[in-house]
Design an enzyme around this catalytic site. Structure first.
Site, mmCIF file in Angstrom:
data_model
loop_
_atom_site.group_PDB
_atom_site.id
_atom_site.type_symbol
_atom_site.label_atom_id
_atom_site.label_comp_id
_atom_site.label_asym_id
_atom_site.label_seq_id
_atom_site.Cartn_x
_atom_site.Cartn_y
_atom_site.Cartn_z
ATOM 1 N N HIS A 246 0.898 -1.276 -0.011
ATOM 2 C CA HIS A 246 -0.030 0.121 0.133
ATOM 3 C C HIS A 246 0.850 1.168 -0.165
ATOM 4 O O HIS A 246 0.252 2.412 0.115
ATOM 5 C CB HIS A 246 -0.973 0.269 1.154
ATOM 6 C CG HIS A 246 -1.998 -0.860 0.884
ATOM 7 N ND1 HIS A 246 -3.267 -0.397 0.451
ATOM 8 C CD2 HIS A 246 -2.200 -2.187 1.335
ATOM 9 C CE1 HIS A 246 -4.180 -1.367 0.489
ATOM 10 N NE2 HIS A 246 -3.689 -2.556 1.185
ATOM 11 N N LYS B 128 -8.437 13.638 3.985
ATOM 12 C CA LYS B 128 -7.375 12.148 3.999
ATOM 13 C C LYS B 128 -6.374 12.561 5.242
ATOM 14 O O LYS B 128 -5.996 13.434 5.948
ATOM 15 C CB LYS B 128 -6.554 12.550 2.503
ATOM 16 C CG LYS B 128 -5.740 13.567 2.407
ATOM 17 C CD LYS B 128 -5.299 13.471 1.008
ATOM 18 C CE LYS B 128 -6.380 13.612 -0.184
ATOM 19 N NZ LYS B 128 -6.809 12.282 -0.663
ATOM 20 N N ARG B 129 -5.792 11.468 5.326
ATOM 21 C CA ARG B 129 -4.635 11.520 6.404
ATOM 22 C C ARG B 129 -3.728 12.353 6.170
ATOM 23 O O ARG B 129 -3.016 12.636 5.057
ATOM 24 C CB ARG B 129 -3.965 10.131 6.413
ATOM 25 C CG ARG B 129 -2.939 9.841 7.575
ATOM 26 C CD ARG B 129 -2.463 8.333 7.438
ATOM 27 N NE ARG B 129 -2.067 7.917 6.221
ATOM 28 C CZ ARG B 129 -0.674 8.077 5.859
ATOM 29 N NH1 ARG B 129 0.273 8.623 6.546
ATOM 30 N NH2 ARG B 129 -0.478 7.561 4.559
ATOM 31 N N LYS C 21 0.841 14.125 0.960
ATOM 32 C CA LYS C 21 -0.573 14.287 0.508
ATOM 33 C C LYS C 21 -0.689 16.082 0.202
ATOM 34 O O LYS C 21 -1.691 16.521 -0.493
ATOM 35 C CB LYS C 21 -1.528 14.011 1.494
ATOM 36 C CG LYS C 21 -1.395 12.280 1.611
ATOM 37 C CD LYS C 21 -2.530 11.843 2.588
ATOM 38 C CE LYS C 21 -2.291 10.369 2.688
ATOM 39 N NZ LYS C 21 -2.824 9.357 1.690
ATOM 40 N N THR D 65 -8.601 6.277 -2.044
ATOM 41 C CA THR D 65 -10.016 5.635 -2.358
ATOM 42 C C THR D 65 -10.871 7.121 -1.982
ATOM 43 O O THR D 65 -11.973 6.963 -2.384
ATOM 44 C CB THR D 65 -10.416 4.601 -1.376
ATOM 45 O OG1 THR D 65 -10.184 5.052 0.022
ATOM 46 C CG2 THR D 65 -9.640 3.356 -1.638
ATOM 47 N N LYS E 174 -14.621 8.044 -3.787
ATOM 48 C CA LYS E 174 -15.815 8.571 -3.024
ATOM 49 C C LYS E 174 -16.403 9.596 -3.453
ATOM 50 O O LYS E 174 -17.547 9.930 -3.538
ATOM 51 C CB LYS E 174 -15.668 8.382 -1.373
ATOM 52 C CG LYS E 174 -15.070 7.012 -0.920
ATOM 53 C CD LYS E 174 -14.449 7.249 0.408
ATOM 54 C CE LYS E 174 -13.809 5.885 0.911
ATOM 55 N NZ LYS E 174 -12.832 6.044 1.879
#
Length: 817
Positions: free
Chosen positions: A364, A552-553, A558, A660, A664
């Protein structure tokens, strides 16, 4: 939540459900439904749903076991399942019936849903993917069991105080856990530490004995995961740690409380908290014990069940497929080998062969710090027998490489399991698994060409790139019932079961009447989101603004920091009068930072300081408000994805394995502003370049820049006065903080005084992001264009269903019936 009118549902069924709920209230609490409080009504209604679930669960599980069908064991450290009540109602086809029954009793189903706590069993995308996969496995009626840990406190509850993240325990089990059942018949001993004694008999057989071990009991709790219209729920088996020690009254009478309690507390801490802080040795030891506890209990239960049903363990790979989801459960591999050799008298060759035909591995991440490594001496101390098995695997691998590539020490060091005093779990998984999967096409390519290049050269047939997915039941059926109803009315029901069907919606993107209905659903969702934010978080959101979401985390790759700096640039543009025609936009951030990740927590502090700065200026407060949504969980995500207009997916190219959240948001009609990273690549391929906004450097471009060593972030800032001014807010004292502190660390991480900086290319991609952002704003104001793109995104989202992911896994890896 929308529902059909009572006249459109079966009145007899509604009456039966109402009677059952009222009877349950009386039997459970000794009060009538009229005098019951909301939590009591929730629990009674949930228990009625649970009865329906358990009836099917018990019968079908027994039938499946007797049939001898091959079963999937999905091993994961986290399962972010969210609330079960509404999801089970949707999947059982009972949502409207229960809504009507509760309405007749004077209760709104939405209020009842809010009484359930989100299960504290996961943190982010890894756990949410695991939950989606179990939902899909059940919907597709494939025999499956997810195995994890029954964390007492989950990850943590996030509060924001003085702009900073504050962690507190997430006591999700304080109330009654309606959905799980304790399995008193499934208890196994897990042993740590001690000494290993290897005894060889005269006929060459090895007998291993362990002495002076510390033992903890693993108790199973089973939760049925109900698929849509499925007769075969999946099982989520969660292990709880319990000390085997009984209270020693003599010691207590002597006052010897401390030593007794210390031992018991250490053993039972194994299932206390998800991802305990591991910046110190005790935390690292606890994590290691936690992951071994999970795999040892699971493997023991697999062996026990297989022997009872089939007797011969040689058939294990024909009846069981084990998927290792990330490296956390990697110790399952040596644990299976240990049991086969030490307890079942298999030879080394037989045990290794069975392991390689049983296990498969999903990677991952490409982030080096996330590729799990354990200190070898710590593992030797706490798991001496397992470590000895890993040493043997490593020694045989080194010997094999040395024979095929004599003198190639570099190759040995790259492939070795134990290197530099560390045990490299990813290498163990790749070597000992039948298949290795990357979770998007781009990620699969990176595994083959970069991360595991040497393994791919040796075992090319093992490597796959099966893209992640999300379940449409949760992320449309539960999260966005208004859109689900519109889809069903337009193309007919069926998408909840068949991921391909929603593609039939695409022609309606050209239908003005349908676009108007689609827009009305989004407007209603934005209003609902604003109401939920006010009631649950005490935060005001204007539903008449564009909602731009980055959820998101919190991690530097990110690039929440890039978004924050860009908002500062917009602030400057408005205050200085350069930007006069800008549509009101609410920027929503939602993220948790790991407790020990100081810079990530500093980015949260920065976002909240920007929010305060903008709110304090009448020129900006209504135009570009910034909202930080604290304690982001599945329920919060359901509200946000249904309301968002813009989906920010702006990670550094090559760093996000899949994502993901992008799926969504896409399913719910939000349009992606993102890089060519992870599953964004495949989203772009499906929706077309006119229906997504892509910016920034590609993986190949960044690889070239890194290879050349030519990146100069200071030069980029010096050449862009607007960017330089925005960055200046980090150090000039203009950002309000509770203690007057500034953000020097973030500033110099991007623009260092000397040497290398900005390792995630925030400044490199800033100008491209800025240009593309204004393209998004222009497109949004062309309502026909925007709504056409939004409908196309929803229509093309079927491919990103977890049902499709499971079908691909089954075809290429598991081969379940």
């Amino acid at each position: 939540m929308l529902m059909k009118k009572t006249t459109e549902v079966d009145k007899k069924k509604v009456a039966e459900v109402r009677e059952r709920i009222e009877k349950r209230v009386r039997s459970e609490f000794g009060v009538t439904a009229k005098s019951a409080v909301l939590p009591q009504i929730y629990e009674a209604a949930a228990l009625c749903v649970r009865d329906e679930v358990m009836d099917a669960f018990a019968a079908e599980r027994e039938r499946s076991q007797k049939s001898g069908d091959k079963c999937l064991i999905y091993l994961c450290a986290e399962f972010l399942i969210g609330r079960a009540f509404s999801n089970n109602l949707v999947n059982l086809g009972l949502y409207d019936t229960y809504a009507a029954a509760l309405a007749e009793m004077g209760y709104d189903l939405g209020e009842i849903e809010e009484q359930e706590a989100d299960a504290g069993l996961g943190n982010g995308g890894l756990g949410r993917l695991a939950a989606c996969f179990l939902d899909s496995l059940s919907t597709l009626e494939m025999p499956a069991m997810g195995c994890g840990i029954r964390y007492e406190y989950g990850f943590f509850r996030q509060d924001i105080k003085d702009g900073c993240q504050v962690e507190s325990p997430d006591a999700w089990l304080e109330g009654r856990d309606v959905w799980s059942a304790e399995r008193a018949d499934r208890v196994f001993e897990v042993k740590f530490g001690g000494q290993v004694e290897e005894l060889w008999s005269e006929d060459g057989k090895l007998k291993v004995e362990q002495h002076n071990t510390r033992t903890v009991l693993a108790e199973a709790w089973d939760m049925p995961i109900v698929g849509y219209g499925s007769k075969l729920p999946a099982t989520l088996r969660l292990w709880r740690a319990r000390s085997p020690q009984q209270i020693d009254l003599a010691r207590f009478s002597r006052g010897d409380y401390e030593n007794y309690s210390e031992e018991r507390d250490f053993l039972e801490a194994i299932s206390k908290v998800l991802y305990p802080e591991d910046s110190h040795p005790r935390g690292q030891q606890l994590r290691l014990c936690q992951f071994y506890f999970l795999v040892s209990a699971t493997v023991q239960s697999i062996i026990d069940a297989h022997k009872r049903h089939y007797g011969d363990l040689h058939s294990l790979p024909d009846k069981i497929a084990i998927q290792i989801n990330d490296t956390h459960p990697a110790l399952a591999i040596p644990e299976l080998i240990r049991i086969l050799i030490d307890e079942e008298e298999f030879t080394w060759e037989e045990a290794v062969d069975i392991a390689q035909r049983t296990f498969n591995y999903t990677n991952h991440t490409v982030m080096p710090e996330a590729l799990e490594k354990w200190d070898a001496e710590t593992m030797r101390r706490f798991l001496p027998r397992v470590f000895r098995i890993i040493e043997t695997i490593d020694a045989r691998l080194r010997d094999s490489i040395w024979q095929s590539h004599p003198g190639d020490n570099d190759l040995v060091s790259r492939l070795a399991i134990i290197q530099g005093g560390q045990v490299r779990m990813a290498n163990l998984c790749v070597l000992m698994s039948g298949h290795v999967n990357g979770v998007s096409q781009l990620h699969g390519q990176i595994l083959r060409t970069t991360l595991f290049r040497d393994f791919y050269t040796a075992y090319p047939e093992r490597f796959l790139g099966i893209t992640n997915g999300v379940t449409q039941r949760r992320w449309l059926g539960v999260a966005n019932p208004g859109l689900r109803q519109l889809v069903d009315e337009t193309i007919g029901e069926g998408f909840m079961k068949d991921w391909r069907k929603i593609a039939e919606l695409e022609p309606y993107a050209q239908d003005a009447a349908f676009r108007k209905k689609f827009d009305a659903v989004k407007a209603a969702n934005k209003k609902s989101f604003a109401e939920w934010m006010a009631s649950s978080r005490g935060i005001e959101v204007n539903p008449d603004t564009i909602i731009d979401a980055q959820a998101k985390r919190l991690h530097e790759y990110k690039r929440q920091l890039m978004k924050a700096i860009h908002i500062l640039a917009l602030y400057d543009d408005i205050v200085d009068g350069r930007l006069t025609d800008f549509p009101p936009t609410t920027f929503v951030f939602a993220a948790k930072a790991a407790p020990g990740y100081r810079r990530a927590k500093d980015i949260i502090r920065l976002i909240n300081a920007i929010s305060t700065l903008i709110a304090s200026d009448e020129r900006t407060r209504d135009l570009i408000p910034v909202v930080f949504l604290p304690n982001y969980d599945v329920t919060a995500a359901q509200h946000l994805v249904a309301a968002a207009d813009i989906s920010e997916q702006i990670s550094t190219a090559g760093k996000e394995a899949s994502g993901t959240g992008n799926m969504k948001f896409m399913l719910n009609g939000a349009i992606t502003l993102g890089t060519m990273d992870g599953a964004n690549v495949e989203i772009a391929e499906r929706v077309g370049e006119d229906n997504i906004f892509i910016f920034g450097a590609t993986v190949d471009e960044l690889d070239r820049i890194n290879a050349e060593g030519s990146y100069n972030p200071r030069a980029i800032v010096d050449a862009n006065p607007r960017l330089a001014h925005a960055l200046g807010h980090l150090i000039d004292g203009s950002l309000p903080t509770s203690d007057g502190s500034r953000f020097e660390d973030l500033y110099y991480s991007l623009r260092p005084d000397n040497g290398w900086g900005d390792q995630f290319f925030v400044l490199h991609d800033f100008a491209a992001y800025d240009e593309r952002f204004f393209d998004v704003m222009k497109a949004y104001q062309d309502r026909d264009r925007w709504l056409t793109s939004a409908v196309i995104n929803t229509a093309k989202a079927g491919y990103f269903s977890s049902d499709r992911s499971i079908e691909d896994y089954n075809e290429h890896v598991w081969h379940l019936r």
